[in-house]
Write a protein that holds these residues in place. Structure first.
Motif, PDB file in Angstrom:
ATOM      1  N   LEU A 105       0.821  -1.216   0.000  1.00  8.72           N
ATOM      2  CA  LEU A 105       0.000   0.000   0.000  1.00  8.72           C
ATOM      3  C   LEU A 105       0.852   1.262   0.000  1.00  8.72           C
ATOM      4  O   LEU A 105       0.552   2.221  -0.718  1.00  8.72           O
ATOM      5  CB  LEU A 105      -0.945   0.005   1.206  1.00  8.72           C
ATOM      6  CG  LEU A 105      -2.285  -0.684   1.043  1.00  8.72           C
ATOM      7  CD1 LEU A 105      -3.056  -0.627   2.356  1.00  8.72           C
ATOM      8  CD2 LEU A 105      -3.104  -0.069  -0.087  1.00  8.72           C
ATOM      9  N   ASP A 106       1.895   1.290   0.824  1.00  8.38           N
ATOM     10  CA  ASP A 106       2.712   2.499   0.924  1.00  8.38           C
ATOM     11  C   ASP A 106       3.330   2.849  -0.420  1.00  8.38           C
ATOM     12  O   ASP A 106       3.346   4.019  -0.828  1.00  8.38           O
ATOM     13  CB  ASP A 106       3.799   2.326   1.980  1.00  8.38           C
ATOM     14  CG  ASP A 106       3.259   2.384   3.399  1.00  8.38           C
ATOM     15  OD1 ASP A 106       2.095   2.816   3.577  1.00  8.38           O
ATOM     16  OD2 ASP A 106       3.977   1.975   4.326  1.00  8.38           O
ATOM     17  N   VAL A 112       7.212   7.315  -5.615  1.00  6.15           N
ATOM     18  CA  VAL A 112       8.488   8.028  -5.711  1.00  6.15           C
ATOM     19  C   VAL A 112       9.363   7.701  -4.505  1.00  6.15           C
ATOM     20  O   VAL A 112      10.557   7.410  -4.646  1.00  6.15           O
ATOM     21  CB  VAL A 112       8.250   9.545  -5.834  1.00  6.15           C
ATOM     22  CG1 VAL A 112       9.576  10.300  -5.692  1.00  6.15           C
ATOM     23  CG2 VAL A 112       7.609   9.885  -7.178  1.00  6.15           C
ATOM     24  N   ALA A 113       8.797   7.716  -3.307  1.00  5.53           N
ATOM     25  CA  ALA A 113       9.579   7.415  -2.113  1.00  5.53           C
ATOM     26  C   ALA A 113      10.102   5.981  -2.146  1.00  5.53           C
ATOM     27  O   ALA A 113      11.250   5.710  -1.769  1.00  5.53           O
ATOM     28  CB  ALA A 113       8.729   7.635  -0.861  1.00  5.53           C
ATOM     29  N   PRO A 131      18.784  10.537  -6.002  1.00  2.00           N
ATOM     30  CA  PRO A 131      17.852   9.408  -6.088  1.00  2.00           C
ATOM     31  C   PRO A 131      16.386   9.824  -6.091  1.00  2.00           C
ATOM     32  O   PRO A 131      15.582   9.260  -6.840  1.00  2.00           O
ATOM     33  CB  PRO A 131      18.193   8.583  -4.848  1.00  2.00           C
ATOM     34  CG  PRO A 131      19.627   8.898  -4.567  1.00  2.00           C
ATOM     35  CD  PRO A 131      19.770  10.346  -4.923  1.00  2.00           C
ATOM     36  N   ALA A 132      16.033  10.820  -5.280  1.00  4.75           N
ATOM     37  CA  ALA A 132      14.629  11.257  -5.246  1.00  4.75           C
ATOM     38  C   ALA A 132      14.219  11.860  -6.585  1.00  4.75           C
ATOM     39  O   ALA A 132      13.132  11.588  -7.104  1.00  4.75           O
ATOM     40  CB  ALA A 132      14.418  12.263  -4.111  1.00  4.75           C
ATOM     41  N   GLY A 133      15.106  12.685  -7.175  1.00  3.20           N
ATOM     42  CA  GLY A 133      14.789  13.274  -8.465  1.00  3.20           C
ATOM     43  C   GLY A 133      14.729  12.238  -9.566  1.00  3.20           C
ATOM     44  O   GLY A 133      13.860  12.293 -10.448  1.00  3.20           O
ATOM     45  N   ALA A 134      15.650  11.248  -9.509  1.00  2.96           N
ATOM     46  CA  ALA A 134      15.633  10.179 -10.503  1.00  2.96           C
ATOM     47  C   ALA A 134      14.360   9.348 -10.379  1.00  2.96           C
ATOM     48  O   ALA A 134      13.755   8.957 -11.391  1.00  2.96           O
ATOM     49  CB  ALA A 134      16.864   9.292 -10.338  1.00  2.96           C
ATOM     50  N   VAL A 217      14.306  -3.013  -3.223  1.00  2.00           N
ATOM     51  CA  VAL A 217      14.774  -2.918  -1.845  1.00  2.00           C
ATOM     52  C   VAL A 217      14.082  -3.927  -0.941  1.00  2.00           C
ATOM     53  O   VAL A 217      14.662  -4.380   0.053  1.00  2.00           O
ATOM     54  CB  VAL A 217      14.565  -1.471  -1.328  1.00  2.00           C
ATOM     55  CG1 VAL A 217      13.083  -1.120  -1.234  1.00  2.00           C
ATOM     56  CG2 VAL A 217      15.250  -1.251   0.018  1.00  2.00           C
ATOM     57  N   ASP A 218      12.873  -4.340  -1.279  1.00  2.00           N
ATOM     58  CA  ASP A 218      12.122  -5.281  -0.442  1.00  2.00           C
ATOM     59  C   ASP A 218      12.038  -6.674  -1.068  1.00  2.00           C
ATOM     60  O   ASP A 218      11.177  -7.465  -0.707  1.00  2.00           O
ATOM     61  CB  ASP A 218      10.721  -4.752  -0.147  1.00  2.00           C
ATOM     62  CG  ASP A 218       9.940  -4.377  -1.395  1.00  2.00           C
ATOM     63  OD1 ASP A 218      10.554  -4.217  -2.461  1.00  2.00           O
ATOM     64  OD2 ASP A 218       8.709  -4.214  -1.298  1.00  2.00           O
TER      65      ASP A 218
END
Length: 346
Positions: A105-106, A112-113, A131-134, A217-218
């Protein structure tokens, strides 16, 4: 050659809608395959891809498998190439249900996050200064993005079931009097599920077979390999007839499906062996050098999976380092990784 939105008819009530690969150089998003099936009077959609062109193909597939008077949308996981057209079920003019995995859900609310977290891990390996902008630029490719329907719920709100398919046992949930089974897998990402359509014999792997080592990442490498082995057994026992997935644009039957799954497992083991060799006897590696060697091993083993590119290769390499038990020696993104000794003090 298959094109976006092409339909593969599995039987008169089951259609695989073909997506396409990611093309970062031309700013083109990848689109995951979707399944459209009729179970009794219920229209079953497994994922909805993304883009308006794919939405039109989904509509055509729903007409092809009709008639139906109810709709059930099952989201296999929250990645944007699978969820962009989820509000389609609100436009079908029939009572509709939509289920998504609670652990995803998140990322569905704030992709983006989620992607920034994955990209931040490789900022010292490949050029990702922001990384956030990419992540924001990457997610901008996936439009329109409508991941929720009016009645979206999570699978985890439902009473869990023990589902047996032949000798294989899963946790999950069943729908339409057991004709549709959602099986927890959680390898490709934290909430991932696979789907078994009993009456037509289709097992939809979605992205659990997407490469020999998960990139996100997960991702959980053990779960990926466990579910691939379990699905191979289902086919060996004749409990499923057709294997489909999110990104290979094919329908595999019987022995072909088993051979394909065994091949994925063999390549995963070979890739881990190559990765182990890259860390040397001392169990130490610099991430940039390791990733370059890992990319060569991927190319040699044909194990890159869907959407191969520099970013995903680096993300997979970092996961492989962790799978081998290595840890970064400092918070410096370019710091070497090494395997802690069992004799080191905490």
């Amino acid at each position: 050659m298959a094109a976006l939105g092409d339909l593969i008819e599995i039987d008169d009530r089951t259609v695989l809608v073909l997506g396409r690969e990611l093309d970062l150089d031309h700013g083109r998003p990848d689109v995951a395959n979707a399944l459209v099936h009729r179970a009794g009077d219920t229209l079953v959609l497994v994922d909805t891809g993304v883009t308006t062109a794919f939405r039109a193909a989904l509509r055509e597939a729903t007409r092809r498998v009709g008639p139906w008077s109810r709709a059930l949308l099952l989201t296999t996981h929250g990645h944007p190439d699978h969820v962009g057209n989820n509000d389609l079920v609100d436009e079908l003019g029939v009572p509709a249900e939509h289920y998504v995995p609670a652990p995803d859900l998140d990322q569905m609310r704030d992709p983006v996050a989620y992607w920034a977290r994955s990209l931040a891990r490789v900022a010292g390996v490949v050029p990702v200064p922001d990384p956030a902008g990419a992540a924001e630029g990457l997610m901008a490719l996936f439009s329109p993005m409508r991941p929720f329907a009016a009645g979206t719920r999570t699978y985890e709100e439902l009473v869990p079931e023990r589902i047996r398919i032949g000798s294989t046992r899963f946790g999950g949930w069943s729908f339409v009097d057991g004709a549709v089974r959602v099986l927890r897998s959680q390898g490709h990402c934290a909430g991932h599920v696979i789907v078994h359509l009993r009456d037509c014999g289709v097992l939809h792997l979605s992205d659990e077979g997407n490469g020999a080592c998960g990139a996100m990442v997960d991702a959980d490498q053990l779960k990926i390999q466990t579910v691939l082995g379990a699905v191979a057994r289902i086919f060996e026992e004749g409990e499923a007839s057709f294997l489909t997935d999110g990104h290979t644009f094919a329908v595999r039957g019987g022995a072909e499906a088993v051979a394909y799954l065994d091949g994925l497992l063999e390549r995963a083991c070979a890739l881990q062996e190559a990765a182990l060799a890259l860390t040397g006897r001392e169990g130490r590696a610099r991430p940039e050098e390791f990733t370059a060697g890992y990319a060569r091993a991927l190319a040699a083993s044909d194990a890159a999976g869907a959407n191969p590119n520099t970013l995903f290769t680096a993300m997979s390499a970092v996961n492989q380092l962790r799978e081998l038990g290595l840890r970064p020696e400092s918070e410096d993104l370019r710091a070497p990784w090494s395997r802690p000794s069992p004799h080191d003090r905490a």
